[in-house]
Scaffold this active site. Structure first.
Site, PDB file in Angstrom:
ATOM      1  N   ASN A 175      42.293  28.097  41.768  1.00 62.17           N
ATOM      2  CA  ASN A 175      41.149  28.601  42.525  1.00 62.17           C
ATOM      3  C   ASN A 175      40.012  27.599  42.327  1.00 62.17           C
ATOM      4  O   ASN A 175      39.402  27.559  41.268  1.00 62.17           O
ATOM      5  CB  ASN A 175      40.746  29.990  41.995  1.00 62.17           C
ATOM      6  CG  ASN A 175      39.468  30.498  42.635  1.00 62.17           C
ATOM      7  OD1 ASN A 175      39.017  29.957  43.648  1.00 62.17           O
ATOM      8  ND2 ASN A 175      38.891  31.533  42.052  1.00 62.17           N
ATOM      9  N   TRP A 176      39.779  26.825  43.357  1.00 61.55           N
ATOM     10  CA  TRP A 176      38.768  25.762  43.242  1.00 61.55           C
ATOM     11  C   TRP A 176      37.344  26.301  43.328  1.00 61.55           C
ATOM     12  O   TRP A 176      36.393  25.568  43.121  1.00 61.55           O
ATOM     13  CB  TRP A 176      38.988  24.704  44.332  1.00 61.55           C
ATOM     14  CG  TRP A 176      40.166  23.809  44.107  1.00 61.55           C
ATOM     15  CD1 TRP A 176      41.252  24.049  43.299  1.00 61.55           C
ATOM     16  CD2 TRP A 176      40.385  22.526  44.694  1.00 61.55           C
ATOM     17  NE1 TRP A 176      42.126  22.990  43.359  1.00 61.55           N
ATOM     18  CE2 TRP A 176      41.619  22.045  44.215  1.00 61.55           C
ATOM     19  CE3 TRP A 176      39.667  21.739  45.592  1.00 61.55           C
ATOM     20  CZ2 TRP A 176      42.150  20.804  44.590  1.00 61.55           C
ATOM     21  CZ3 TRP A 176      40.189  20.514  45.977  1.00 61.55           C
ATOM     22  CH2 TRP A 176      41.417  20.047  45.474  1.00 61.55           C
ATOM     23  N   LYS A 177      37.209  27.561  43.701  1.00 60.35           N
ATOM     24  CA  LYS A 177      35.884  28.198  43.846  1.00 60.35           C
ATOM     25  C   LYS A 177      34.999  27.343  44.765  1.00 60.35           C
ATOM     26  O   LYS A 177      35.506  26.690  45.667  1.00 60.35           O
ATOM     27  CB  LYS A 177      35.247  28.425  42.477  1.00 60.35           C
ATOM     28  CG  LYS A 177      36.196  29.098  41.497  1.00 60.35           C
ATOM     29  CD  LYS A 177      35.496  29.660  40.307  1.00 60.35           C
ATOM     30  CE  LYS A 177      36.516  30.132  39.306  1.00 60.35           C
ATOM     31  NZ  LYS A 177      35.988  31.043  38.327  1.00 60.35           N
TER      32      LYS A 177
ATOM     33  N   HIS B  50      38.592  38.678  44.389  1.00 61.13           N
ATOM     34  CA  HIS B  50      38.253  37.983  43.147  1.00 61.13           C
ATOM     35  C   HIS B  50      37.020  38.648  42.523  1.00 61.13           C
ATOM     36  O   HIS B  50      36.121  39.092  43.236  1.00 61.13           O
ATOM     37  CB  HIS B  50      37.975  36.504  43.441  1.00 61.13           C
ATOM     38  CG  HIS B  50      37.875  35.679  42.205  1.00 61.13           C
ATOM     39  ND1 HIS B  50      36.727  35.621  41.448  1.00 61.13           N
ATOM     40  CD2 HIS B  50      38.792  34.909  41.565  1.00 61.13           C
ATOM     41  CE1 HIS B  50      36.945  34.841  40.405  1.00 61.13           C
ATOM     42  NE2 HIS B  50      38.186  34.397  40.445  1.00 61.13           N
TER      43      HIS B  50
ATOM     44  N   GLU C  78      34.464  37.491  41.218  1.00 59.89           N
ATOM     45  CA  GLU C  78      33.162  36.921  41.613  1.00 59.89           C
ATOM     46  C   GLU C  78      32.719  37.489  42.951  1.00 59.89           C
ATOM     47  O   GLU C  78      31.527  37.668  43.197  1.00 59.89           O
ATOM     48  CB  GLU C  78      33.260  35.384  41.641  1.00 59.89           C
ATOM     49  CG  GLU C  78      33.278  34.820  40.228  1.00 59.89           C
ATOM     50  CD  GLU C  78      34.011  33.498  40.077  1.00 59.89           C
ATOM     51  OE1 GLU C  78      34.286  32.822  41.084  1.00 59.89           O
ATOM     52  OE2 GLU C  78      34.337  33.136  38.924  1.00 59.89           O
TER      53      GLU C  78
ATOM     54  N   GLU D 261      42.976  39.605  36.185  1.00 58.79           N
ATOM     55  CA  GLU D 261      41.900  38.711  35.748  1.00 58.79           C
ATOM     56  C   GLU D 261      40.814  39.510  35.036  1.00 58.79           C
ATOM     57  O   GLU D 261      39.905  40.050  35.695  1.00 58.79           O
ATOM     58  CB  GLU D 261      41.304  38.000  36.959  1.00 58.79           C
ATOM     59  CG  GLU D 261      42.286  37.085  37.652  1.00 58.79           C
ATOM     60  CD  GLU D 261      41.580  35.841  38.178  1.00 58.79           C
ATOM     61  OE1 GLU D 261      42.045  34.746  37.851  1.00 58.79           O
ATOM     62  OE2 GLU D 261      40.571  35.969  38.874  1.00 58.79           O
TER      63      GLU D 261
ATOM     64  N   GLY E 133      36.044  31.936  33.370  1.00 60.48           N
ATOM     65  CA  GLY E 133      35.040  30.881  33.216  1.00 60.48           C
ATOM     66  C   GLY E 133      34.288  30.935  31.896  1.00 60.48           C
ATOM     67  O   GLY E 133      33.269  30.284  31.730  1.00 60.48           O
TER      68      GLY E 133
ATOM     69  N   SER F  80      40.491  31.688  32.067  1.00 63.96           N
ATOM     70  CA  SER F  80      40.495  30.576  31.115  1.00 63.96           C
ATOM     71  C   SER F  80      41.905  30.160  30.696  1.00 63.96           C
ATOM     72  O   SER F  80      42.141  29.794  29.547  1.00 63.96           O
ATOM     73  CB  SER F  80      39.627  30.906  29.893  1.00 63.96           C
ATOM     74  OG  SER F  80      38.298  31.172  30.291  1.00 63.96           O
TER      75      SER F  80
ATOM     76  N   GLY G  29      41.190  28.785  37.327  1.00 65.10           N
ATOM     77  CA  GLY G  29      39.903  28.380  37.884  1.00 65.10           C
ATOM     78  C   GLY G  29      39.534  26.987  37.420  1.00 65.10           C
ATOM     79  O   GLY G  29      40.009  25.979  37.953  1.00 65.10           O
ATOM     80  N   GLY G  30      38.695  26.918  36.390  1.00 65.20           N
ATOM     81  CA  GLY G  30      38.179  25.644  35.887  1.00 65.20           C
ATOM     82  C   GLY G  30      39.236  24.562  35.709  1.00 65.20           C
ATOM     83  O   GLY G  30      39.039  23.421  36.147  1.00 65.20           O
TER      84      GLY G  30
HETATM   85  C1  PEP Z   1      39.485  32.306  38.376  1.00 69.57           C
HETATM   86  O1  PEP Z   1      38.475  31.916  38.950  1.00 69.57           O
HETATM   87  O2  PEP Z   1      40.296  32.988  38.988  1.00 69.57           O
HETATM   88  C2  PEP Z   1      39.674  31.946  36.969  1.00 69.57           C
HETATM   89  C3  PEP Z   1      40.683  32.442  36.332  1.00 69.57           C
HETATM   90  O3  PEP Z   1      38.760  31.069  36.427  1.00 69.57           O
HETATM   91  P1  PEP Z   1      38.869  30.327  35.004  1.00 69.57           P
HETATM   92  O4  PEP Z   1      40.274  29.831  34.869  1.00 69.57           O
HETATM   93  O5  PEP Z   1      37.869  29.238  35.083  1.00 69.57           O
HETATM   94  O6  PEP Z   1      38.548  31.349  33.962  1.00 69.57           O
END
Ligand code: PEP
Length: 253
Positions: free
Chosen positions: A9-11, A96, A98, A168, A174, A214, A235-236
């Site tokens: 997920n590049w956000k 998601h 967010e 999640e 994040g 994460s 994500g990251g």
């Molecule tokens: C996400 O945005 O779905 C996610 C899991 O982010 P991160 O890996 O950065 O926690």
């Protein structure tokens, strides 16, 4: 044996040029992902550039990060399922945290978006997960059961093969904090329980549940070793080509 799935997920990251650059770095590193299904979910504005950069490489599928429930109309700033299909998008993230946290996404809107996505033939990654407050109040199970049942309300059993659920925990996204493998496994089990209630044992068992929060090259192996976890939503770490490729090939770590 279910096919495992790692999705990035590049956000809200990367310009068009940065998207192409990142994909060009990623492709040789990921190489042949073997049995692993690999998806990258890029911002809407970069979908076309990503599609062109991925051309000729079967290993990585293209995803988006949201979809509207209506086929078209007066919904300024939104994108329909047919628009995504016309750009050869295969997957879309729905619900998601967010989106739920900052943009007023509700269980009902998640359900409406999911219905539109599957009706259009897209594959969906539906996100559910508790906040820290909910976890500390001992409400994790209740939240997961509610979010899962609400997301799938009115979704026909025949559409389940188009859907992946991502567990999640909001407190792990994040933040660098990860659910322990046991916590992730228990949560995925609860999600399956909600699916089992609606669809029965076999279809619920056949569905893929990812962990997200994460996830990185250091923790992927132990999370993926859990019997209820069939993949990761990253994500990251999905913005770091070496790291993402290691996650995809976690069995070689
Ligand atoms: C996400 O945005 O779905 C996610 C899991 O982010 P991160 O890996 O950065 O926690």
């Amino acid at each position: 044996m279910k096919r495992e799935i790692i999705a990035g997920n590049w956000k809200m990251n990367c310009t068009k040029a940065e998207t192409v650059e990142l994909i060009e770095k990623l492709l040789p590193l990921v190489g042949d992902p073997g049995k692993m299904e690999v998806v990258i979910c890029v911002p809407f504005t970069n979908i076309d550039a990503a599609r062109k950069a991925l051309r000729g490489h079967k290993g990585i599928k293209l995803g988006a990060q949201n979809v509207h429930w209506a086929p078209k109309g007066a919904f300024t700033g939104e994108i329909s399922a047919d628009m995504l299909k016309s750009l050869k998008v295969k997957y879309v993230i729905i619900g998601h945290s967010e989106r739920r946290q900052y943009f007023g996404e509700t269980d009902e809107s998640v359900n409406a978006r999911l219905k539109a996505a599957v009706a259009a033939g897209l594959k969906a990654i539906v996100c559910v997960g508790e906040t820290l407050e909910e976890r500390e109040a001992g409400r994790t199970r209740e939240v997961l059961l509610r979010q899962t049942s609400a997301a799938f309300e009115g979704i026909d059993k025949s559409a389940l093969k188009q859907i992946v659920v991502a567990y999640e925990p909001v407190w792990a996204i994040g933040t660098g904090k990860t659910a322990t493998p046991k916590e992730a496994n228990t949560a995925a089990f609860v999600i399956r329980k909600a699916l089992r209630k609606q669809y029965g044992r076999t279809p619920a068992h056949a569905m893929r549940v990812q962990y997200g929060g994460s996830m990185n090259a250091s923790n992927v192996k132990e999370l993926m070793a859990m019997p209820q976890i069939d993949g990761g939503l990253i994500g990251g770490a999905s913005l770091k080509p070496e790291e993402f490729a290691k996650i995809v090939h976690y069995d070689e770590l």
